[in-house]
Write an enzyme that holds these catalytic residues in place. Structure first.
Site, PDB file in Angstrom:
ATOM      1  N   THR A 231     -41.129  87.269-131.546  1.00  0.00           N
ATOM      2  CA  THR A 231     -40.209  87.729-130.495  1.00  0.00           C
ATOM      3  C   THR A 231     -39.514  89.032-130.887  1.00  0.00           C
ATOM      4  O   THR A 231     -39.347  89.321-132.082  1.00  0.00           O
ATOM      5  CB  THR A 231     -39.136  86.630-130.256  1.00  0.00           C
ATOM      6  N   ASP A 232     -39.070  89.773-129.879  1.00  0.00           N
ATOM      7  CA  ASP A 232     -38.273  90.984-130.153  1.00  0.00           C
ATOM      8  C   ASP A 232     -36.866  90.615-130.640  1.00  0.00           C
ATOM      9  O   ASP A 232     -36.132  91.475-131.135  1.00  0.00           O
ATOM     10  CB  ASP A 232     -38.186  91.869-128.900  1.00  0.00           C
ATOM     11  N   GLU A 233     -36.499  89.319-130.499  1.00  0.00           N
ATOM     12  CA  GLU A 233     -35.136  88.925-130.884  1.00  0.00           C
ATOM     13  C   GLU A 233     -34.904  89.058-132.390  1.00  0.00           C
ATOM     14  O   GLU A 233     -33.766  89.089-132.842  1.00  0.00           O
ATOM     15  CB  GLU A 233     -34.831  87.498-130.399  1.00  0.00           C
TER      16      GLU A 233
ATOM     17  N   TYR B 125     -32.126  80.799-133.699  1.00  0.00           N
ATOM     18  CA  TYR B 125     -33.524  80.927-133.243  1.00  0.00           C
ATOM     19  C   TYR B 125     -34.145  82.208-133.798  1.00  0.00           C
ATOM     20  O   TYR B 125     -35.216  82.191-134.422  1.00  0.00           O
ATOM     21  CB  TYR B 125     -33.578  80.938-131.699  1.00  0.00           C
TER      22      TYR B 125
ATOM     23  N   LYS C  15     -37.285  82.764-136.444  1.00  0.00           N
ATOM     24  CA  LYS C  15     -38.509  83.519-136.118  1.00  0.00           C
ATOM     25  C   LYS C  15     -38.682  84.693-137.093  1.00  0.00           C
ATOM     26  O   LYS C  15     -39.800  85.019-137.490  1.00  0.00           O
ATOM     27  CB  LYS C  15     -38.470  84.031-134.673  1.00  0.00           C
TER      28      LYS C  15
HETATM   29  P1  NAD Z   1     -42.024  76.430-125.444  1.00  0.00           P
HETATM   30  O1  NAD Z   1     -40.733  75.917-125.973  1.00  0.00           O
HETATM   31  O2  NAD Z   1     -42.287  76.399-123.990  1.00  0.00           O
HETATM   32  O3  NAD Z   1     -43.238  75.666-126.139  1.00  0.00           O
HETATM   33  C1  NAD Z   1     -43.271  75.370-127.500  1.00  0.00           C
HETATM   34  C2  NAD Z   1     -44.367  74.331-127.715  1.00  0.00           C
HETATM   35  O4  NAD Z   1     -44.436  74.068-129.117  1.00  0.00           O
HETATM   36  C3  NAD Z   1     -44.087  73.000-127.028  1.00  0.00           C
HETATM   37  O5  NAD Z   1     -45.254  72.561-126.370  1.00  0.00           O
HETATM   38  C4  NAD Z   1     -43.702  72.076-128.153  1.00  0.00           C
HETATM   39  O6  NAD Z   1     -44.039  70.718-127.905  1.00  0.00           O
HETATM   40  C5  NAD Z   1     -44.504  72.655-129.305  1.00  0.00           C
HETATM   41  N1  NAD Z   1     -43.917  72.351-130.613  1.00  0.00           N
HETATM   42  C6  NAD Z   1     -42.618  72.489-130.979  1.00  0.00           C
HETATM   43  N2  NAD Z   1     -42.458  72.088-132.256  1.00  0.00           N
HETATM   44  C7  NAD Z   1     -43.673  71.719-132.695  1.00  0.00           C
HETATM   45  C8  NAD Z   1     -44.152  71.241-133.936  1.00  0.00           C
HETATM   46  N3  NAD Z   1     -43.331  71.044-134.979  1.00  0.00           N
HETATM   47  N4  NAD Z   1     -45.479  70.986-134.059  1.00  0.00           N
HETATM   48  C9  NAD Z   1     -46.315  71.151-133.012  1.00  0.00           C
HETATM   49  N5  NAD Z   1     -45.910  71.588-131.804  1.00  0.00           N
HETATM   50  C10 NAD Z   1     -44.613  71.882-131.660  1.00  0.00           C
HETATM   51  O7  NAD Z   1     -42.138  77.904-126.025  1.00  0.00           O
HETATM   52  P2  NAD Z   1     -42.773  79.210-125.370  1.00  0.00           P
HETATM   53  O8  NAD Z   1     -41.759  79.837-124.510  1.00  0.00           O
HETATM   54  O9  NAD Z   1     -44.097  78.886-124.822  1.00  0.00           O
HETATM   55  O10 NAD Z   1     -42.922  80.113-126.673  1.00  0.00           O
HETATM   56  C11 NAD Z   1     -44.121  80.084-127.432  1.00  0.00           C
HETATM   57  C12 NAD Z   1     -43.979  81.032-128.609  1.00  0.00           C
HETATM   58  O11 NAD Z   1     -43.685  82.342-128.130  1.00  0.00           O
HETATM   59  C13 NAD Z   1     -42.846  80.658-129.561  1.00  0.00           C
HETATM   60  O12 NAD Z   1     -43.278  80.902-130.871  1.00  0.00           O
HETATM   61  C14 NAD Z   1     -41.722  81.609-129.178  1.00  0.00           C
HETATM   62  O13 NAD Z   1     -40.900  81.895-130.290  1.00  0.00           O
HETATM   63  C15 NAD Z   1     -42.516  82.833-128.767  1.00  0.00           C
HETATM   64  N6  NAD Z   1     -41.840  83.697-127.793  1.00  0.00           N
HETATM   65  C16 NAD Z   1     -41.437  83.198-126.590  1.00  0.00           C
HETATM   66  C17 NAD Z   1     -40.840  84.041-125.670  1.00  0.00           C
HETATM   67  C18 NAD Z   1     -40.434  83.547-124.302  1.00  0.00           C
HETATM   68  O14 NAD Z   1     -39.871  84.335-123.534  1.00  0.00           O
HETATM   69  N7  NAD Z   1     -40.702  82.312-123.930  1.00  0.00           N
HETATM   70  C19 NAD Z   1     -40.605  85.392-125.974  1.00  0.00           C
HETATM   71  C20 NAD Z   1     -41.007  85.853-127.236  1.00  0.00           C
HETATM   72  C21 NAD Z   1     -41.649  85.006-128.138  1.00  0.00           C
HETATM   73  P1  TYD Z   2     -33.034  82.885-121.835  1.00  0.00           P
HETATM   74  O1  TYD Z   2     -33.978  82.699-120.697  1.00  0.00           O
HETATM   75  O2  TYD Z   2     -32.389  81.691-122.441  1.00  0.00           O
HETATM   76  O3  TYD Z   2     -33.787  83.753-122.945  1.00  0.00           O
HETATM   77  P2  TYD Z   2     -33.193  84.488-124.279  1.00  0.00           P
HETATM   78  O4  TYD Z   2     -31.920  83.874-124.644  1.00  0.00           O
HETATM   79  O5  TYD Z   2     -34.266  84.197-125.262  1.00  0.00           O
HETATM   80  O6  TYD Z   2     -33.100  85.947-123.937  1.00  0.00           O
HETATM   81  O7  TYD Z   2     -31.863  83.843-121.350  1.00  0.00           O
HETATM   82  C1  TYD Z   2     -32.143  85.102-120.780  1.00  0.00           C
HETATM   83  C2  TYD Z   2     -30.826  85.762-120.496  1.00  0.00           C
HETATM   84  O8  TYD Z   2     -30.162  85.029-119.469  1.00  0.00           O
HETATM   85  C3  TYD Z   2     -29.881  85.756-121.687  1.00  0.00           C
HETATM   86  O9  TYD Z   2     -29.115  86.965-121.679  1.00  0.00           O
HETATM   87  C4  TYD Z   2     -28.976  84.576-121.427  1.00  0.00           C
HETATM   88  C5  TYD Z   2     -28.897  84.547-119.910  1.00  0.00           C
HETATM   89  N1  TYD Z   2     -28.683  83.223-119.280  1.00  0.00           N
HETATM   90  C6  TYD Z   2     -27.684  83.043-118.335  1.00  0.00           C
HETATM   91  O10 TYD Z   2     -26.948  83.993-117.984  1.00  0.00           O
HETATM   92  N2  TYD Z   2     -27.517  81.817-117.786  1.00  0.00           N
HETATM   93  C7  TYD Z   2     -28.281  80.748-118.154  1.00  0.00           C
HETATM   94  O11 TYD Z   2     -28.041  79.623-117.639  1.00  0.00           O
HETATM   95  C8  TYD Z   2     -29.315  80.951-119.116  1.00  0.00           C
HETATM   96  C9  TYD Z   2     -30.199  79.805-119.548  1.00  0.00           C
HETATM   97  C10 TYD Z   2     -29.493  82.215-119.646  1.00  0.00           C
END
Ligand code: NAD
Ligand code: TYD
Length: 336
Positions: free
Chosen positions: A123-125, A150, A154
């Site tokens: 992630t960019d975070e 988080y 990461k």
């Molecule tokens: P998500 O929370 O929707 O899915 C995570 C999945 O991992 C789930 O199916 C969960 O059951 C599984 N999981 C969790 N712990 C586990 C373990 N110990 N063993 C096996 N499986 C496990 O997450 P996502 O949004 O699909 O994100 C996927 C990846 O992308 C993550 O690594 C996250 O850090 C990264 N990412 C997500 C975003 C985003 O916007 N969603 C942005 C940047 C990076």
């Molecule tokens: P989120 O989808 O949780 O992603 P991340 O924290 O990884 O960026 O949140 C996106 C943005 O929206 C973040 O600035 C937090 C904000 N947010 C709200 O304002 N209200 C909400 O209920 C949630 C879940 C997020």
């Protein structure tokens, strides 16, 4: 090719499995997922009988299980993680176990079985927070400065992946992407939360002043970027992915959703801010653009319309999710 996809029952992982089986029908996929609250096999109903797809329920920290699954795997695509910042503030230890220890164990087993590629989804975070209205963006050379549990977990996982490259020559690649949105995203995250709350006639919670900025990335564009890195990426390299909305605030995102859905802005409800809330994320994707000619296929508003339409058509999918464990989480997060 045989791929091990970890976390394939989650949001991005399941989109990736659909994408990969559509574009690489001859490949085989093993999906390893422990099915936490975020894992949902309903995301994968249309592929569950595909002979090229196999699901294994298990945890990435279980070394014996990994040892059984890994032989014959060519590529590991590692999505499995605890992924929600707000939950990491409530319970950081879960994030350390899966994101840090789990990644290390997976690397160890991948090295032992000599996989041809270990691709880590990050992630960019990990780069921290940018000032509002500045021109600065993150890129592959930005210093690590994670600020939530988080992001810290990461960041640690990224360091471990690079350590395995430099120390053991494990062939790794990493993508650091921005906030994704699209089908199958858990309604704990902002965009599906806003859409489904509107569909339920509820208020839409906005943290703090709502002027936080995220650089939204449509999940299918993310899958295309991962495919490019897997097929053309250079070993040991990191690629940043994202970059559609580096100036659009959360408030503006919600207002656009309300406009598309024909709802009044009066449903917006300002709620308590997230502790340590990162102000702005923005990613410079020049590297992936110039090396692979990658860019988002459509604009943010087009993707928002598509995403809203998906949630409107998949009422049953998100009501199942919202009626489960999420009911208690929502009460704790928004009503206590
Ligand atoms: P998500 O929370 O929707 O899915 C995570 C999945 O991992 C789930 O199916 C969960 O059951 C599984 N999981 C969790 N712990 C586990 C373990 N110990 N063993 C096996 N499986 C496990 O997450 P996502 O949004 O699909 O994100 C996927 C990846 O992308 C993550 O690594 C996250 O850090 C990264 N990412 C997500 C975003 C985003 O916007 N969603 C942005 C940047 C990076
Ligand atoms: P989120 O989808 O949780 O992603 P991340 O924290 O990884 O960026 O949140 C996106 C943005 O929206 C973040 O600035 C937090 C904000 N947010 C709200 O304002 N209200 C909400 O209920 C949630 C879940 C997020």
């Amino acid at each position: 090719m045989k791929l091990l996809v970890t976390g394939g029952a989650g949001f991005i992982g399941s989109n990736f499995i659909h994408y990969w089986l559509n574009h690489h029908a001859q490949d085989e996929i093993v999906n390893l997922d422990s099915l936490t609250y975020a894992g949902n096999l309903e995301n994968l109903l249309s592929v569950e009988h595909n002979p090229h797809y196999k699901f294994n329920q298990g945890d990435i920290t279980e070394i014996e299980l990994l040892d059984k699954i890994m032989p014959g795997i060519d590529i590991v695509v590692h999505f499995a993680a605890e992924s929600h910042v707000d939950r990491s503030i409530r319970k950081p230890a879960d994030f350390m176990k899966t994101n840090v220890l789990g990644t290390e164990i997976l690397l160890e087993v991948a090295l032992k079985h000599k996989v041809k590629r270990f691709h880590h989804i990050s992630t960019d975070e990990v780069y921290g927070s940018l000032q509002l209205h500045s021109q600065t963006k993150f890129n592959e050379y930005s210093a690590y400065n994670p600020r939530s549990p988080y992001a810290a977990s990461k960041a640690a996982s990224d360091h471990l992946v690079r350590a395995y490259f430099f120390t053991y020559k494990l062939p790794v690649t990493i993508t650091n992407c921005t906030n994704n949105f699209g089908p199958y995203q858990h309604p704990e995250k902002l965009i599906p939360l806003a859409i489904t709350n509107v569909l339920e006639g509820k208020k839409v919670p906005i943290y703090g002043d709502g002027l936080y900025v995220r650089d939204w990335l449509y999940v299918k564009d993310h899958c295309r970027a991962i495919e490019l890195v897997l097929t053309k990426g250079r070993i040991g390299e990191t690629y940043c992915v994202g970059g559609m909305t580096d100036e659009i605030s959360n408030l503006e995102v919600v207002k656009r959703i309300l406009k598309i859905m024909g709802k009044s802005e009066s449903v917006i409800e300002y709620v308590k801010d997230r502790p340590g809330h990162d102000r702005r994320y923005a990613v410079d994707c020049k590297k992936i653009e110039t090396e692979f000619d990658w860019k988002p296929l459509y604009d943010f508003d087009t993707y928002l319309v598509q995403t809203i339409s998906w949630y409107e058509k998949n009422h049953e999918w998100w009501t199942h999710v919202k009626n489960g464990e999420y009911t208690n989480y929502y009460k704790k997060q928004y009503q206590e």
